[in-house]
Every structure is written in structure tokens, then in C-alpha cells.
Write a protein that holds these residues in place. Sequence first.
Motif, PDB file in Angstrom:
ATOM      1  N   ASN B 103      10.886  -1.127  20.060  1.00 58.58           N
ATOM      2  CA  ASN B 103      10.780  -0.413  18.782  1.00 58.58           C
ATOM      3  C   ASN B 103      12.152   0.022  18.279  1.00 58.58           C
ATOM      4  OD1 ASN B 103       9.507   0.665  16.615  1.00 58.58           O
ATOM      5  ND2 ASN B 103       8.335   2.208  17.738  1.00 58.58           N
ATOM      6  N   MET B 200      14.128 -11.386  18.314  1.00 55.38           N
ATOM      7  CA  MET B 200      12.757 -10.924  18.422  1.00 55.38           C
ATOM      8  C   MET B 200      11.839 -11.976  17.826  1.00 55.38           C
ATOM      9  SD  MET B 200      11.877  -7.079  17.621  1.00 55.38           S
ATOM     10  CE  MET B 200      10.437  -6.290  18.276  1.00 55.38           C
ATOM     11  N   ARG B 203       7.392  -9.286  15.185  1.00 53.08           N
ATOM     12  CA  ARG B 203       7.689  -7.873  14.951  1.00 53.08           C
ATOM     13  C   ARG B 203       6.792  -6.936  15.747  1.00 53.08           C
ATOM     14  NH1 ARG B 203       7.968  -5.806   9.313  1.00 53.08           N
ATOM     15  NH2 ARG B 203       6.296  -7.232   8.754  1.00 53.08           N
ATOM     16  N   THR B 204       5.568  -7.411  16.047  1.00 48.39           N
ATOM     17  CA  THR B 204       4.650  -6.558  16.813  1.00 48.39           C
ATOM     18  C   THR B 204       4.152  -7.334  18.011  1.00 48.39           C
ATOM     19  OG1 THR B 204       2.912  -7.366  15.378  1.00 48.39           O
ATOM     20  CG2 THR B 204       3.764  -5.181  14.907  1.00 48.39           C
ATOM     21  N   ASP B 209      -2.114  -6.273  17.977  1.00 42.06           N
ATOM     22  CA  ASP B 209      -2.815  -6.711  16.768  1.00 42.06           C
ATOM     23  C   ASP B 209      -4.269  -7.024  17.084  1.00 42.06           C
ATOM     24  OD1 ASP B 209      -0.412  -6.461  15.610  1.00 42.06           O
ATOM     25  OD2 ASP B 209      -0.006  -8.592  15.359  1.00 42.06           O
TER      26      ASP B 209
END
Lengths: 92, 613
Positions: B103, B200, B203-204, B209
Motif C-alpha cells: 500500500n 506492481m 493495483r489490488t 476483489d
Amino acid sequence: MTIAKDSSSLPDGRSLLTLPRLKEARVLSVTDHRAGDVIARRLRELGFVPGELVRVVAQGPLGGDPLLVQVGFTRFALRRAEAERVQVEPLP
Amino acid sequence: MSASTATLRIALVGNPNCGKTALFNRLTGSRQKVANYAGVTVERKEGRFADGNGRVVQVLDLPGTYSLAATSPDEAITRDVCLGRVAGEPKPDLLVCVVDATNLRLHLRFVLEVQRLGLPMLLALNCTDLAEKRGIRIDHDRLQAGLGIPVVETVAVRSGGTQALVRRLGQTLPPASKALPEGADLHAAVNHLLADAVQMPRRTAEIDDRIDRVLLHPVWGLAILAVVMFLMFQAVFSWAEPLMGGIETLVGWAGQGVGALLPEGVLKSLLVDGILAGIGGVVVFLPQILILFLFILALEESGYLPRAAFLLDRFMVGAGLTGRSFIPLLSSFACAVPGIMATRSIQDPRERLATILVAPLMTCSARLPIYALLIAAFIPSRTVWGLFNLQGLVLFALYVAGIVSALAVASVMKWWRRSKLEHALLLELPSYRLPNLNDLALGLWERAMIFLRRVGGIILALTVILWALSSFPTPPEGATGPAIDYSFAGRLGHALQWLFAPIGFNWQICIALIPGLAAREVAVSALATVYALSATDDAAADLLAPIVSAQWSLPTALSLLAWYVFAPQCISTLAAIRRETLSWRIVAIAAGYLFALAYLASFLTYRLALAFA
């Protein structure tokens, strides 16, 4: 759904509130609702700054409130009044 | 060198959800002290450990904050400690800025802001194991060069995961941190750093999700939340049973052992009828309290609690609360005192006050003893609908009654104090994590100690006072009634009966309500004391349930259950309200409305039960 008054002044700008779920968009600005708006300042600190990518990931079970918004690598739950401050431009 | 012998004072700072507290636990183990900062109600956690050279390192775990422009008392404390503005709190020698490697977009901005303080700084790049799993690649040297402060990698949840940090602390202190010029765009600087040092793929986390698609679903999400809560309360009742049986047996043995050793007299009566019966009646609920806390801690650690807050926010706003109230209110199921203290995380003053005022309506674990006693005595243990235990269902109904009244009370308050101020949520939903057993164990240990300290202190003292009140004066020669009838407690109980007779309370209950003022669970030990002493043979302390079920009518039992949904008599809760609001008026309002509601609910329950019985 209401579109924030301020957003009409921005070219192609619309409030985050009106962004369809999972639609990618870019932040244009955060609108202060009054002088020294603490909520707007905090939104900027959390990463709602021009150019940043945002997406509405989920909506609350009652009246679509709050919104779950992905910004940067983080997700924040924003009530509608908070989301309304964020002006975005949907990506094609 | 003198530097190697002096204590090094460091402070952990970072965003909420960066794994700071897990890192603190891993560094200090159980060598922690938890208190409050002087004059305010923010929790102060301090611990110590030895670095590689045997030097003592004193660590302060500062409250998580998004920015030094504070919007809550927690955030203000972090800022003020870093600035050396808190009396009795010297500026730390070194700030350890903790960031979650998954993060960085959010967390590095705060690091850049903290650099402006000009203190020596170190970056703990935490959760590098999770980052690796997600294919996030961080170039350590480039990040270190870009920030201009030493960077060490940590995995707070893994044993040995803090070695690099401890080793670095043993070396020379880094120089005071340089900062970007005033007015520089920190967000742009973070994006520059990320482009330079971090790769990366996504992003999540994909798994987040997927889980969120189910857990935040408008229908499934709410259904799952209801099931989780229901299972939690069923578990509290069924898992704890064997453990409670064990504790009861132990207390019984101790009573017999002491009874056999001592001659008849005041001392034996004090030990067996007063202390052992009283304390035993309370300690027996430790397993239930710990199971409840285990669930709350595990849900919190896993990242589920903020999801629950998200799902419930709109409902709670309707009642003048906030989704954030969910966490303090859930804690209040264990005890209203930590619940009221946890309202500090609610920035909005009106929402915070409403949460504080209704927190005592959540069924705290101190009410479990009285519920458990009455349910065991009056509700048959049988299976209904082939699945659920009837006793568990009644308990569940009592919890629901508390929640419904809380929403009703909060709604009335919202209507009463209409305000045009805006109330913000701005709640982060962190990544899901598997709860770490080490952190759970430490958390449970803390709760158990708090509970046992209460038992050892205030409850022990009250038990002794109550025993004295119910033993003296002794009955006159040739008296025939039970001894307690002649005691101070008996007189007081009888004197109060006019007030409580309309709601079906007998004088024994009236007596028990008095010590219950200090701590609700004392009411049960008080009943045990009252009945052990008023029975003609004095071996009855352990057998309270059958006595109660034989001597009380069902309407009386139901009325007392209804009374305890509101249970105004808890001095610790009122003290916590006073401390958190700094207002006696609010304390008086809380005590007054709780008493009125308790009396009303008991009156209705008693009259209805009489009418239908």
C-alpha cells in the motif's frame, strides 16, 4: 441521482457520485464545500489528487450508500456527500 | 561508548492498517505497558526489548494516522509526541516509519510528510511477504536513495521477521531526516518514487476483489454478516460450557477444602460463603468472555470489521450513528468501557456522543452471568427446529433486544438534536489477512488480565463488604428466621422493596442490585452470598440455579432479564462516559435514561408475564 453543481463548470467533469460501478476514471479535482473544508483536505491527503485513477468498486446495500472507492492501491468507503466533492473524468 | 549503554527511545509511526501494532507485538512480546496519555483519552502503548548489542530499546506504538494535519485526538497525539509537545513525553531519538509494502501509494505520502519533522528516521518496509506473493517488486536501494533514509524489510507476522530492523537499530543512528521543500507536491513525489523503485502487476490483490464481491454484496454480504454474528453468540454459549464446568468443580473443591480445615466461625464464613462463593461465581464466566473476544479480535485482524461497518453504515446513519460505531458497539458486547474508549476513532462529535450513550445497551459480558444463571434456571435446554439450542436462542433474543433499543434511543437523540453539520465516513477497507495466532493470543491475554484484575480488586472488595453487610448484625438469641433478615443488607433490601415490588423483584434481588452498581456481574455473586447465608444449611453457594428456579416465579425471572437489557447500574461505564465526554451532565443523562428504560421494560415484562402465566 444528482450531479454536483460545481462539476458543471469543469470541462468533461462529473462527480464521482455519477460514475458507473467499475468504470475507470481520472480525478480532476476535489471541491471545497466551504472555506477550510476538512473533509476535502482529508480526501486530498488520502490520494484524491488530479491525475489519480479511481473506480467505484461496490455500493452499500441501502440506497447505494456508502460507495467503496479504489484510489491508488487503497479502498475507501465514502458517503455520497464525500464522493460528491470528487470531480472525475471517465476514461474511454 | 556511552551511546551503547543509554536507553534508545524509538517511536513507531504509520498509517492505520500498516501492521504497526503487529510489529510492536513482535518486537516487544509481552513486555508491554498499556496506559493513557496524561490528560487525554488516547491509549499509550509502550514496550521494550534489547537490540543486537544488548542495549535497551524503549518503543512507543503511536496511534495510526493518515496525516500530521490531525482530525482526531488520536492523530493529534501522534503529531504532538513527534513534535515533543506532550508533557512528560521526550521527543523520540528515532522515528520508525512503518509502511505496508502493498500500500505504498498511500503510506509513502505520510513518510514524506513525517520527514518534515526533521527527526532521525528509519523506514520499516512491512508485509514484504505479501508484496512478494502479489508479484510486487521493490528495489530496496533505489527506494532508500529516493527517500534518503535507511530502509529495512520486516514481516511482522513471522517469527524472526524483525531481525533486520533490530540489527539496524544496533548500528549508529541515522542523521536527522531531510525533507522536500515546503509546498512541494508530496503526491507527485510518491508517484515519482514508485515509478523509479516499484513494479506492481496489479493495483489490488485479486483475492481481495473476489472476496469483496461476495462479502460486500448487497444481499449475500448482509446475510453472511448475520450468520457470522449468530454463530459467534452460539459459540459463546456452547464452547464455553465444558470449561465453565471445570471452573465450577475447582471452586467447589476449594470451598470444601477450606471448609474442612477451618473451625466454624466468622473466618470460615468469610472465606467460604463470602470470598470463594462470590469470586467463583464471577470467574466462571471468563471462558465466555474470552471466546467473545477471540471472535472480535479475529474479525478485526482479518479485515472483516471495516467491511461490516461499510455494510451497516447507511442503517446506522439513519439512527444518527455511523458505520464506524459498529466497532465500538461490537466491543461493547464484551465490555462497554473499552467500547466507549474505542469511540475515539469517530471524528464526528455528534456521532461519537450518540455511540457513547447507546454503548451500554450492547449486552456486555458482565451481563452474561445473570443471563446465564436465569436462562439455566428457567429456560429448558432443548433443541428447536432440529438445530438450535433454545437457551442459545433466548440469549440471542436478549442481545437483539439491546441492539434494537440502542437504535431506537439513537434515533430519538438524532431527532432531538438535529444538526446541519456534515458527518464524514472516509473509512479505509484494508486487505484481508489471516489472523496471526501470536497477536490473537497476546490480545486475549490482555483481556483476561483486565478481567481478572477487576475480579481481584473491585469485585473482591465488594464481595467482602457485601458479606459483612449481610452477616452483621447477627440475629438475636432465639431468632428463627434466616440470619440475613436481621442484617444491614436485609434491612436495606426490604427498605428498597417498595420501589421494585411493582416490577416483581423480591428483597434478595434488591440486595443484589446494590453491589451490582460497581460491576454488573457482582449481582450474581451477591445473590450467591445472599442465598448461601439465608439458607439454613450453608453449603448452597454452588447451587444457585436450582434455588433460584425453586424460589422465583417465571415473571420475576423474565422481569430481571429485561432489567439487565438496560442495566443502568455500572459505575465503571459511567466513569468511562465521564472520562470520554468530560461532562457530568451527559453522565446524568445516561444514568437517568437507562434507569427509566430498565424500569419500564421490567414493568411491562412482569405485568405481561403475569397476565399470560
